[in-house]
Design an enzyme around this catalytic site. Sequence first.
Site, PDB file in Angstrom:
ATOM      1  N   GLU A   1     -16.129   6.855   5.675  1.00  0.00           N
ATOM      2  CA  GLU A   1     -15.390   6.195   6.745  1.00  0.00           C
ATOM      3  C   GLU A   1     -15.339   7.127   7.949  1.00  0.00           C
ATOM      4  O   GLU A   1     -15.952   8.198   7.939  1.00  0.00           O
ATOM      5  CB  GLU A   1     -13.983   5.822   6.277  1.00  0.00           C
ATOM      6  CG  GLU A   1     -13.156   7.015   5.814  1.00  0.00           C
ATOM      7  CD  GLU A   1     -11.763   6.644   5.304  1.00  0.00           C
ATOM      8  OE1 GLU A   1     -11.247   5.580   5.683  1.00  0.00           O
ATOM      9  OE2 GLU A   1     -11.191   7.439   4.552  1.00  0.00           O
TER      10      GLU A   1
ATOM     11  N   ARG B   1       0.837  -1.205   0.000  1.00  0.00           N
ATOM     12  CA  ARG B   1       0.000   0.000   0.000  1.00  0.00           C
ATOM     13  C   ARG B   1       0.874   1.259   0.000  1.00  0.00           C
ATOM     14  O   ARG B   1       0.560   2.252  -0.666  1.00  0.00           O
ATOM     15  CB  ARG B   1      -0.955   0.009   1.201  1.00  0.00           C
ATOM     16  CG  ARG B   1      -1.973   1.141   1.136  1.00  0.00           C
ATOM     17  CD  ARG B   1      -3.048   1.038   2.197  1.00  0.00           C
ATOM     18  NE  ARG B   1      -2.496   1.164   3.553  1.00  0.00           N
ATOM     19  CZ  ARG B   1      -3.230   1.091   4.665  1.00  0.00           C
ATOM     20  NH1 ARG B   1      -4.533   0.861   4.588  1.00  0.00           N
ATOM     21  NH2 ARG B   1      -2.663   1.219   5.845  1.00  0.00           N
TER      22      ARG B   1
ATOM     23  N   LYS C   1      -2.685   6.989   1.077  1.00  0.00           N
ATOM     24  CA  LYS C   1      -2.404   7.273   2.492  1.00  0.00           C
ATOM     25  C   LYS C   1      -1.287   8.314   2.515  1.00  0.00           C
ATOM     26  O   LYS C   1      -0.107   7.987   2.695  1.00  0.00           O
ATOM     27  CB  LYS C   1      -2.026   5.987   3.226  1.00  0.00           C
ATOM     28  CG  LYS C   1      -2.247   6.088   4.723  1.00  0.00           C
ATOM     29  CD  LYS C   1      -2.284   4.707   5.352  1.00  0.00           C
ATOM     30  CE  LYS C   1      -2.102   4.780   6.850  1.00  0.00           C
ATOM     31  NZ  LYS C   1      -3.134   5.508   7.575  1.00  0.00           N
TER      32      LYS C   1
HETATM   33  N1  PXG Z   1      -9.166   5.273   7.162  1.00  0.00           N
HETATM   34  C1  PXG Z   1      -8.254   6.238   7.360  1.00  0.00           C
HETATM   35  C2  PXG Z   1      -8.507   7.598   6.848  1.00  0.00           C
HETATM   36  C3  PXG Z   1      -7.063   5.936   8.035  1.00  0.00           C
HETATM   37  O1  PXG Z   1      -6.146   6.877   8.216  1.00  0.00           O
HETATM   38  C4  PXG Z   1      -7.836   3.649   8.302  1.00  0.00           C
HETATM   39  C5  PXG Z   1      -8.987   4.017   7.607  1.00  0.00           C
HETATM   40  C6  PXG Z   1      -7.672   2.238   8.730  1.00  0.00           C
HETATM   41  O2  PXG Z   1      -6.718   1.581   7.886  1.00  0.00           O
HETATM   42  P1  PXG Z   1      -5.825   0.381   8.425  1.00  0.00           P
HETATM   43  O3  PXG Z   1      -4.985  -0.024   7.250  1.00  0.00           O
HETATM   44  O4  PXG Z   1      -5.023   0.920   9.567  1.00  0.00           O
HETATM   45  O5  PXG Z   1      -6.741  -0.699   8.853  1.00  0.00           O
HETATM   46  C7  PXG Z   1      -6.841   4.615   8.506  1.00  0.00           C
HETATM   47  C8  PXG Z   1      -5.557   4.305   9.205  1.00  0.00           C
HETATM   48  C9  PXG Z   1      -3.840   6.787  14.615  1.00  0.00           C
HETATM   49  C10 PXG Z   1      -3.857   6.687  13.150  1.00  0.00           C
HETATM   50  O6  PXG Z   1      -2.844   7.297  15.155  1.00  0.00           O
HETATM   51  C11 PXG Z   1      -4.695   5.800  12.497  1.00  0.00           C
HETATM   52  C12 PXG Z   1      -4.706   5.719  11.112  1.00  0.00           C
HETATM   53  C13 PXG Z   1      -3.896   6.559  10.413  1.00  0.00           C
HETATM   54  C14 PXG Z   1      -3.081   7.447  11.078  1.00  0.00           C
HETATM   55  C15 PXG Z   1      -3.045   7.514  12.446  1.00  0.00           C
HETATM   56  O7  PXG Z   1      -4.813   6.361  15.246  1.00  0.00           O
HETATM   57  N2  PXG Z   1      -5.570   4.832  10.522  1.00  0.00           N
END
Ligand code: PXG
Length: 289
Positions: free
Chosen positions: A182, A50, A149
Amino acid sequence: MKIFLSGELVDEKDAVVSVFDHGLLYGDGVFEGIRAYNGRVFLLDEHIDRLYDSAKAIALNIPMTKEGMSQAVVDTCKANDIVDGYIRLVVTRGKGTLGLNPYLCDTAEIIIIAARIQLYPQELYDNGLKIVTVGTIRNHPEAINPRIKSLNYLNNVMAKIEAINAGCMECLMLNHKGEVAEASGDNVFAVKNRVITTPPSTCGALEGLTRNKVMELARAAGYEVREASLARYDLYVADEVFLTGTAAEIISVVDIDKRAIGTGKPGSVTADLALIYAECANSEGTPIQ
Ligand code: PXG
């Protein structure tokens, strides 16, 4: 703490980047948040894939092979004696001029931080989250595609500010068409009559790796899982709603915009999935030692 920076492990105090780095000046870069459980890096290949896809989308050349990057993540965990941890992998455009032009930047800067994880309070997992829909819509896909991301998280930060101002820790973000996208940092799922639905990434969701793993595990456990557009209405009338993310894992949502979801308490399907997910996370992954 040892930090991986520009190809080597350095002390935290020496881990500094230029004030001319375009990651700082413009949020120009990409990142991953990765978990380690039980001495193994969970979903490492998926995170690396990713990261490189996000970099490709913003025309950022990462000066390292995927294999080299995976090894660097493992080495950084090893250097910090990580057993259970949270890894932040950041690739910035690098040092440039005081102008947007990314082609005038040096090579990309690679930063890997391997730290202990700060877990959400158990109380939130036991009782579930209350969330609100915010006015800040998710980025239009033809502006910045939400699948990237990127280091430019202002869209999510603006939403988070609205959530906190409303007394909530998370929020529901809609896309430019008013469909459910989301949460500010997590994906969203609805459960109705034991059918599990989450919006496709075309509705404005990041293709979360926790989301993908939960869908895979749920199907293997016999649940019907769908990717489909959801309206706020679908969440209000769902039996259960939950969020997924690397940091949050799986967490129940029991109230959206003052509508109690289902019984207003965390539901049995969410609990079942959280258990299956924890088993998987604690037994799979790339060994650190
Ligand atoms: N949506 C967004 C916008 C995200 O940033 C997720 C979904 C979940 O994706 P994953 O691959 O983690 O299952 C994310 C990712 C934090 C933090 O500190 C969390 C994310 C990104 C940056 C910081 O809690 N989540």
